[in-house]
Design an enzyme around this catalytic site. Structure first.
Site, PDB file in Angstrom:
ATOM      1  N   LYS A  34       0.625  -1.152   0.020  1.00  0.00           N
ATOM      2  CA  LYS A  34       0.078   0.012  -0.010  1.00  0.00           C
ATOM      3  C   LYS A  34       0.965   1.259   0.047  1.00  0.00           C
ATOM      4  O   LYS A  34       0.643   2.182  -0.771  1.00  0.00           O
ATOM      5  CB  LYS A  34      -0.726   0.093   1.214  1.00  0.00           C
ATOM      6  CG  LYS A  34      -1.549   1.289   1.366  1.00  0.00           C
ATOM      7  CD  LYS A  34      -2.329   1.229   2.551  1.00  0.00           C
ATOM      8  CE  LYS A  34      -1.718   1.614   4.218  1.00  0.00           C
ATOM      9  NZ  LYS A  34      -1.384   3.155   4.243  1.00  0.00           N
ATOM     10  N   ASN A  35       1.812   1.360   0.614  1.00  0.00           N
ATOM     11  CA  ASN A  35       2.674   2.462   1.067  1.00  0.00           C
ATOM     12  C   ASN A  35       3.495   2.991   0.013  1.00  0.00           C
ATOM     13  O   ASN A  35       4.230   3.999   0.014  1.00  0.00           O
ATOM     14  CB  ASN A  35       3.106   2.628   2.490  1.00  0.00           C
ATOM     15  CG  ASN A  35       2.128   2.550   3.627  1.00  0.00           C
ATOM     16  OD1 ASN A  35       1.324   3.060   3.323  1.00  0.00           O
ATOM     17  ND2 ASN A  35       2.580   2.342   4.712  1.00  0.00           N
ATOM     18  N   ARG A 104      -3.855  10.956   3.691  1.00  0.00           N
ATOM     19  CA  ARG A 104      -2.639  11.803   3.729  1.00  0.00           C
ATOM     20  C   ARG A 104      -1.815  11.567   2.700  1.00  0.00           C
ATOM     21  O   ARG A 104      -1.079  12.845   2.185  1.00  0.00           O
ATOM     22  CB  ARG A 104      -1.923  11.395   5.169  1.00  0.00           C
ATOM     23  CG  ARG A 104      -2.556  11.606   6.312  1.00  0.00           C
ATOM     24  CD  ARG A 104      -1.599  11.281   7.353  1.00  0.00           C
ATOM     25  NE  ARG A 104      -0.379  11.816   7.020  1.00  0.00           N
ATOM     26  CZ  ARG A 104       0.046  12.959   7.522  1.00  0.00           C
ATOM     27  NH1 ARG A 104      -0.955  13.821   8.060  1.00  0.00           N
ATOM     28  NH2 ARG A 104       1.231  13.758   7.505  1.00  0.00           N
ATOM     29  N   CYS A 128      -4.292  12.733  12.403  1.00  0.00           N
ATOM     30  CA  CYS A 128      -5.226  11.590  12.479  1.00  0.00           C
ATOM     31  C   CYS A 128      -5.084  10.855  13.626  1.00  0.00           C
ATOM     32  O   CYS A 128      -4.556  11.542  14.643  1.00  0.00           O
ATOM     33  CB  CYS A 128      -4.799  10.544  11.209  1.00  0.00           C
ATOM     34  SG  CYS A 128      -3.348   9.459  11.554  1.00  0.00           S
ATOM     35  N   ARG A 133       0.896  14.605  13.174  1.00  0.00           N
ATOM     36  CA  ARG A 133       1.587  14.114  11.697  1.00  0.00           C
ATOM     37  C   ARG A 133       1.532  15.539  10.903  1.00  0.00           C
ATOM     38  O   ARG A 133       1.200  15.711   9.817  1.00  0.00           O
ATOM     39  CB  ARG A 133       0.556  13.339  10.890  1.00  0.00           C
ATOM     40  CG  ARG A 133       0.379  12.012  11.680  1.00  0.00           C
ATOM     41  CD  ARG A 133      -0.251  10.941  11.032  1.00  0.00           C
ATOM     42  NE  ARG A 133       0.583  10.347  10.008  1.00  0.00           N
ATOM     43  CZ  ARG A 133       0.206   9.320   9.196  1.00  0.00           C
ATOM     44  NH1 ARG A 133      -1.023   8.865   9.320  1.00  0.00           N
ATOM     45  NH2 ARG A 133       0.882   8.840   8.356  1.00  0.00           N
ATOM     46  N   ASP A 320       4.258   0.466  11.862  1.00  0.00           N
ATOM     47  CA  ASP A 320       2.930  -0.272  11.715  1.00  0.00           C
ATOM     48  C   ASP A 320       2.796  -1.665  11.893  1.00  0.00           C
ATOM     49  O   ASP A 320       1.850  -1.994  11.620  1.00  0.00           O
ATOM     50  CB  ASP A 320       3.038  -0.164  10.128  1.00  0.00           C
ATOM     51  CG  ASP A 320       2.935   1.461   9.471  1.00  0.00           C
ATOM     52  OD1 ASP A 320       3.431   1.597   8.438  1.00  0.00           O
ATOM     53  OD2 ASP A 320       2.662   2.072  10.424  1.00  0.00           O
ATOM     54  N   ILE A 342       7.399   6.532  17.420  1.00  0.00           N
ATOM     55  CA  ILE A 342       7.093   7.168  16.240  1.00  0.00           C
ATOM     56  C   ILE A 342       5.990   8.360  16.157  1.00  0.00           C
ATOM     57  O   ILE A 342       5.989   9.283  15.900  1.00  0.00           O
ATOM     58  CB  ILE A 342       7.052   6.125  14.880  1.00  0.00           C
ATOM     59  CG1 ILE A 342       8.262   5.395  14.658  1.00  0.00           C
ATOM     60  CG2 ILE A 342       6.969   7.318  13.557  1.00  0.00           C
ATOM     61  CD1 ILE A 342       9.385   6.267  14.245  1.00  0.00           C
ATOM     62  N   ARG A 412      -8.435  -0.427   4.568  1.00  0.00           N
ATOM     63  CA  ARG A 412      -7.829   0.506   3.844  1.00  0.00           C
ATOM     64  C   ARG A 412      -6.423  -0.064   3.622  1.00  0.00           C
ATOM     65  O   ARG A 412      -5.665   0.469   2.679  1.00  0.00           O
ATOM     66  CB  ARG A 412      -7.422   2.013   4.670  1.00  0.00           C
ATOM     67  CG  ARG A 412      -8.694   2.537   5.062  1.00  0.00           C
ATOM     68  CD  ARG A 412      -8.266   3.830   5.695  1.00  0.00           C
ATOM     69  NE  ARG A 412      -7.358   4.612   5.257  1.00  0.00           N
ATOM     70  CZ  ARG A 412      -6.825   5.991   5.435  1.00  0.00           C
ATOM     71  NH1 ARG A 412      -7.449   6.273   6.658  1.00  0.00           N
ATOM     72  NH2 ARG A 412      -6.278   6.597   4.636  1.00  0.00           N
TER      73      ARG A 412
HETATM   74  C1  EPZ Z   1       4.365   6.830   6.243  1.00  0.00           C
HETATM   75  O1  EPZ Z   1       3.625   7.974   6.756  1.00  0.00           O
HETATM   76  C2  EPZ Z   1       3.535   5.568   6.108  1.00  0.00           C
HETATM   77  N1  EPZ Z   1       2.257   5.997   5.264  1.00  0.00           N
HETATM   78  C3  EPZ Z   1       2.850   5.193   7.466  1.00  0.00           C
HETATM   79  O2  EPZ Z   1       2.014   4.109   7.240  1.00  0.00           O
HETATM   80  C4  EPZ Z   1       4.058   4.894   8.558  1.00  0.00           C
HETATM   81  O3  EPZ Z   1       3.677   4.674   9.611  1.00  0.00           O
HETATM   82  C5  EPZ Z   1       4.906   6.047   8.353  1.00  0.00           C
HETATM   83  O4  EPZ Z   1       5.412   6.294   6.977  1.00  0.00           O
HETATM   84  C6  EPZ Z   1       6.277   5.773   9.135  1.00  0.00           C
HETATM   85  O5  EPZ Z   1       7.029   4.549   8.863  1.00  0.00           O
HETATM   86  C7  EPZ Z   1       2.353   6.010   3.851  1.00  0.00           C
HETATM   87  O6  EPZ Z   1       3.528   5.653   3.472  1.00  0.00           O
HETATM   88  C8  EPZ Z   1       1.321   6.551   3.139  1.00  0.00           C
HETATM   89  P1  EPZ Z   1       6.714  10.106   8.484  1.00  0.00           P
HETATM   90  P2  EPZ Z   1       4.444   9.146   6.711  1.00  0.00           P
HETATM   91  O7  EPZ Z   1       6.298  11.345   7.763  1.00  0.00           O
HETATM   92  O8  EPZ Z   1       4.968   9.674   5.764  1.00  0.00           O
HETATM   93  C9  EPZ Z   1       6.666  13.110  11.937  1.00  0.00           C
HETATM   94  C10 EPZ Z   1       0.332   2.870   7.842  1.00  0.00           C
HETATM   95  O9  EPZ Z   1      -0.451   2.274   8.969  1.00  0.00           O
HETATM   96  N2  EPZ Z   1       7.107  14.107  10.962  1.00  0.00           N
HETATM   97  O10 EPZ Z   1       7.648   9.263   8.182  1.00  0.00           O
HETATM   98  O11 EPZ Z   1       3.173  10.172   7.088  1.00  0.00           O
HETATM   99  C11 EPZ Z   1       5.570  12.406  12.081  1.00  0.00           C
HETATM  100  O12 EPZ Z   1       4.740  13.332  12.828  1.00  0.00           O
HETATM  101  C12 EPZ Z   1       0.680   4.256   7.686  1.00  0.00           C
HETATM  102  O13 EPZ Z   1       0.277   2.035   6.525  1.00  0.00           O
HETATM  103  C13 EPZ Z   1       7.268  15.364  11.288  1.00  0.00           C
HETATM  104  O14 EPZ Z   1       7.655  15.700  12.702  1.00  0.00           O
HETATM  105  O15 EPZ Z   1       5.239   9.341   8.059  1.00  0.00           O
HETATM  106  C14 EPZ Z   1       5.635  11.034  12.708  1.00  0.00           C
HETATM  107  O16 EPZ Z   1       5.937  11.232  14.087  1.00  0.00           O
HETATM  108  C15 EPZ Z   1       0.389   5.149   9.064  1.00  0.00           C
HETATM  109  N3  EPZ Z   1       7.343  16.357  10.335  1.00  0.00           N
HETATM  110  C16 EPZ Z   1       7.180  10.514  12.167  1.00  0.00           C
HETATM  111  O17 EPZ Z   1       7.784  12.008  11.728  1.00  0.00           O
HETATM  112  C17 EPZ Z   1       7.250  16.257   9.197  1.00  0.00           C
HETATM  113  O18 EPZ Z   1       7.372  16.984   8.413  1.00  0.00           O
HETATM  114  C18 EPZ Z   1       7.102   9.787  10.996  1.00  0.00           C
HETATM  115  O19 EPZ Z   1       6.352  10.222  10.076  1.00  0.00           O
HETATM  116  C19 EPZ Z   1       7.001  14.948   8.820  1.00  0.00           C
HETATM  117  C20 EPZ Z   1       6.661  13.885   9.799  1.00  0.00           C
END
Ligand code: EPZ
Length: 433
Positions: A34-35, A104, A128, A133, A320, A342, A412
């Site tokens: 998915k991701n 997202r 969410c 996020r 995840d 995370i 999803r």
């Molecule tokens: C991706 O989300 C995945 N989603 C998420 O999977 C997954 O949990 C996550 O990566 C971490 O592995 C998709 O790929 C669509 P991040 P993403 O930006 O890109 C913080 C699932 O269950 N952060 O790496 O949104 C953020 O708040 C989903 O399939 C900032 O602080 O994750 C979080 O705590 C859920 N500032 C951490 O980094 C930013 O500008 C990781 O977020 C961006 C992120």
């Protein structure tokens, strides 16, 4: 009385009825990731030529992304696990808020839209259930590439100032190895003028898959999958045929844990072991034997022992799989400590596991799980995608019939999960309420 009424209300909702205590056997198939599929679909915005993806999972998130891309004028055609995306007549650069808010990953489209068209307007995705996020790192990266970015009234507007129609190569150091920010910046930088680097980049396999697709479209990216990515900008990209989405490591991990929690020997395929190394190590540590077998893995659980985990960016233990692993640890011998590093709010499955008799103490984002010999069936709700998967696993091992609702979350990210598990001996029925 109230509890009984609430429970009967739960049963009326769409739910899975899982008869627990049955072992699994044989082979279970893993769908495309998915991701990865979601971001690969947005990458098609970077060219007017057709981009054809295969091994695309059948998920509501994928359907959601199709609607968002079509709202921008992308032509989308689907057949079985194939999607062909053609951005030769984009009509605008602002996807509708209600669609972005529910998905997202669609925010990442700001990168390719800005990189190719020189401007983009994308609603802020908002938080969410699992956390705030923010998208600060995405925006910081686009600004470093020379874009003017404005956030007003919940909309992010990005444009290339002056007469220039290309972004400029830049050195970007991320404050945190955000998957989404790395992907957004990658897709913006491939058409920039000059060389860009991303330091402290996310190393997830999905980032690597995106870089591989972009390179097969004519981009010049090196180092993806490591902490430093280099992108030499090119003037334009071309289309691509038959690009296979990588197998879903999170779905594979969930199935390995389904085998462990039911103490069943199961063959999970296809799996790329390097995409799950931290998870496989914890499964070995807790008493499972894992054999690489063809393009899959065969798991044979022993006496499951408690082990501790801390979620981290790749190659650490993925957040995840934290909830599914907690369901497993709820039935292990001993006490495990599970720390979520995370997301600030990804422990909502604890209350539901406790309803099934799990012994869990929560201290902020750390759960102390004392294993119990058996879980008991109960009506439970999955509050988010991975929490729903944890409920399914707990239901597979529990005595009696567990009703799992919250299916809109489950669908999803899991492609026909009950059909796949039923083919391996599980007893699951879907009730659409
Ligand atoms: C991706 O989300 C995945 N989603 C998420 O999977 C997954 O949990 C996550 O990566 C971490 O592995 C998709 O790929 C669509 P991040 P993403 O930006 O890109 C913080 C699932 O269950 N952060 O790496 O949104 C953020 O708040 C989903 O399939 C900032 O602080 O994750 C979080 O705590 C859920 N500032 C951490 O980094 C930013 O500008 C990781 O977020 C961006 C992120």
């Amino acid at each position: 009385m109230v509890v009984a009424a609430a429970a009967s209300q739960e049963i009326l909702k769409p739910h899975l009825a899982i008869d627990g205590g049955h072992s699994l056997r044989g082979e279970i198939r893993v769908s495309g990731a998915k991701n990865s599929a979601l971001v690969l679909m947005t990458a098609a915005l970077l060219t007017e030529e057709p981009v054809e993806l295969c091994n695309v999972p059948a998920l509501t998130d994928i359907a959601g992304m199709c609607s968002i891309l079509e709202s921008l004028g992308m032509r989308v055609s689907r057949r079985d696990d194939r999607i062909t995306l053609t951005a030769d007549a984009l009509n605008g650069t602002e996807p509708p808020y209600e669609l972005v808010n529910s998905l997202r990953a669609s925010f990442f489209s700001i990168g390719p839209l800005l990189g190719r068209l020189g401007h983009a307007r994308v609603p802020l995705p908002g938080g969410c259930r699992i956390g705030a996020r923010p998208v600060v790192e995405h925006i910081r990266g686009l600004k470093a590439l020379g874009a003017v970015v404005d956030v007003r009234h919940g909309i992010v507007t990005a444009s290339i100032p002056g007469r220039r129609n290309r972004l400029n190569g830049a050195q970007i150091v991320l404050d945190c190895p955000s998957v989404g920010a790395t992907e957004t910046i990658l897709m913006a930088a491939v058409l920039a003028d000059g060389v860009s680097t991303i330091e402290n980049a996310a190393q997830e396999p999905e980032v690597q898959d995106l870089a591989n697709l972009l390179n097969s479209m004519g981009a010049k990216i090196s180092g993806a999958g490591g902490p430093l990515i280099t992108i030499e900008g090119v003037a334009q990209l071309h289309g691509c045929r038959n690009y296979p989405v990588i197998p879903d490591r999170i779905e594979a991990g969930t199935f390995l844990m389904a085998a462990a929690i039911t103490r069943s020997t199961l063959h999970v395929t296809p799996v790329i072991p390097e995409h799950l190394s931290a998870v496989l190590q914890k499964l070995r540590d807790c008493g499972c034997v894992l054999e690489v077998n063809g393009d899959g893995l065969t798991i044979t659980p022993g006496d499951i022992q408690a082990v501790d985990i801390t979620t981290q960016p790749f190659p650490g233990f993925p957040t995840d799989l934290q909830a599914p692993f907690m369901a497993l640890m709820a039935t292990a011998k001993g006490t495990s400590v599970i720390s979520e590093k995370i997301y600030e709010n990804r422990m909502q499955h604890v209350g539901e596991l406790q309803r099934m008799g799990a012994s869990i103490r929560l201290e902020g984002s750390t759960a102390i799980v004392e294993g119990v010999p058996f879980l008991g069936s109960a009506p439970v709700t999955g509050s988010d995608l991975r929490a729903s998967a944890a409920m399914v696993l707990a239901g597979l091992s529990a005595n009696g019939t567990t009703q799992v609702s919250g299916l809109k979350h489950l669908d999803r990210g899991y492609d026909n999960i009950e059909a796949k598990l039923t083919r391996c001996g599980a007893r699951i029925n879907r009730h659409n309420g």
